[in-house]
Scaffold this motif. Sequence first.
Motif, PDB file in Angstrom:
ATOM      1  N   SER A 176       0.833  -1.261  -0.097  1.00 43.38           N
ATOM      2  CA  SER A 176       0.209  -0.225  -0.210  1.00 43.38           C
ATOM      3  C   SER A 176       0.732   1.090  -0.047  1.00 43.38           C
ATOM      4  N   ARG A 206      -4.417   2.484   3.196  1.00 48.03           N
ATOM      5  CA  ARG A 206      -4.054   2.881   4.869  1.00 48.03           C
ATOM      6  C   ARG A 206      -2.785   2.246   4.625  1.00 48.03           C
ATOM      7  N   THR A 226      -4.481  -4.043   4.408  1.00 50.31           N
ATOM      8  CA  THR A 226      -5.718  -3.985   3.585  1.00 50.31           C
ATOM      9  C   THR A 226      -5.973  -4.724   3.677  1.00 50.31           C
ATOM     10  N   ASP A 258      -3.822  -2.923  -6.314  1.00 55.59           N
ATOM     11  CA  ASP A 258      -2.975  -3.328  -4.866  1.00 55.59           C
ATOM     12  C   ASP A 258      -3.982  -4.068  -3.511  1.00 55.59           C
TER      13      ASP A 258
HETATM   14 MG    MG Z   1      -2.077  -2.361   2.726  1.00 53.66          MG
END
Ligand code: MG
Length: 339
Positions: free
Chosen positions: A173, A185, A193, A213
Amino acid sequence: MDFLDEAIITAKSGDGGSGCISFRREKYIPRGGPDGGDGGCGGDVILRASAGLNSLIAFRFQKQFRAQNGEPGRGKNRTGKDGDSVIIEVPLGTLVYDKDNNELLADLVRDGQEAIVLRGGKGGKGNQHFATPTNRAPRKAQSGFPGQQKTLKLSLKYLADVGLIGLPNTGKSTLLSRLTMARPRIDSYPFTTLVPNLGIMSLGDEMNLTLADIPGLIEGASQGRGLGHAFLKHVERTKLLLHLLDITYRPSRDLLEDFYMLSEELVKYSSSLSRRDRIVLINKIDLSSPEYRDIGEVRRALEDIGIESLAISALTGEGIEEVREAISRKFFNEPESEQ
Ligand SMILES: [Mg+2]
Ligand SMILES: Nc1nc2c(ncn2[C@@H]2O[C@H](COP(=O)(O)OP(=O)(O)OP(=O)(O)O)[C@@H](O)[C@H]2O)c(=O)[nH]1
């Protein structure tokens, strides 16, 4: 969690309106001929892809859709009004299946693309159509044709160009937020995540790539451990995978072992995904220390098996320009590989 990538809905297209039985009544024309109009057509059920959506969450609350019925025909040869179609907006990358037989009805990949999944019933013919030389005053009209009903399975599979994969906490992320405007986040614990994030990476004039992602994968993901591999489908339609390795992750073990472990999980998920073009990114090199395995050695070992790798720090930005260049090369400069 405002994300959902599977939904079941029921939809019904409109019934056609019935044809009308009517006869002309005009002054000075005592016995007018038939003038019953046709029924209107029922509305269709249409699915439309919208770039503004990224989840099927709306279908958690609304599961039933119905198009309008056509109106009956009327006298004076007036056709009934067609029923309004119902338009169901879904995110790009939504696959629509007939739940009963699993038939794929539509794969909506472009913004604004529409698919009529259920056609409205046709309107019935009015008695104006049934006049014959021997029956000039037919008391007969067709009823409308019924609409169709289906249970639909919607399955969202993101359309990203590049997928970010790796063990939890490897910095996926963080990298997404480096390369794109997305602000997912980020935190120092695994499984930050929980749902996929998308970001757009701009490579100059009109050259944009979508990056996905997904939640971290762990050994046994294919048997459902951790968050399992349910989210891998969101990188299935990518052209390139960025596989992150974290030099600080389980330092007692071997970085290459992490690489092979996750590669194995990819094979178990799908052999075509496991053969996808891949660049390994060895992340968190700002934390390099002698206790971690020599990065040069790891990179040479990967090169030996034909895998390109880069050493980066998603946090400080070191090596990120090289990542951009490597991605750009894969998409815009390299001749198409014959796969
Ligand atoms: Mg992540
Ligand atoms: N020192 C250092 N820390 C980093 C780097 N990249 C990421 N981190 C940190 O590593 C932690 C995990 O980062 P994330 O980006 O949330 O990792 P992730 O792979 O998305 O994690 P999951 O979503 O849980 O799978 C955070 O505390 C980040 O600040 C880096 O290059 N160097």
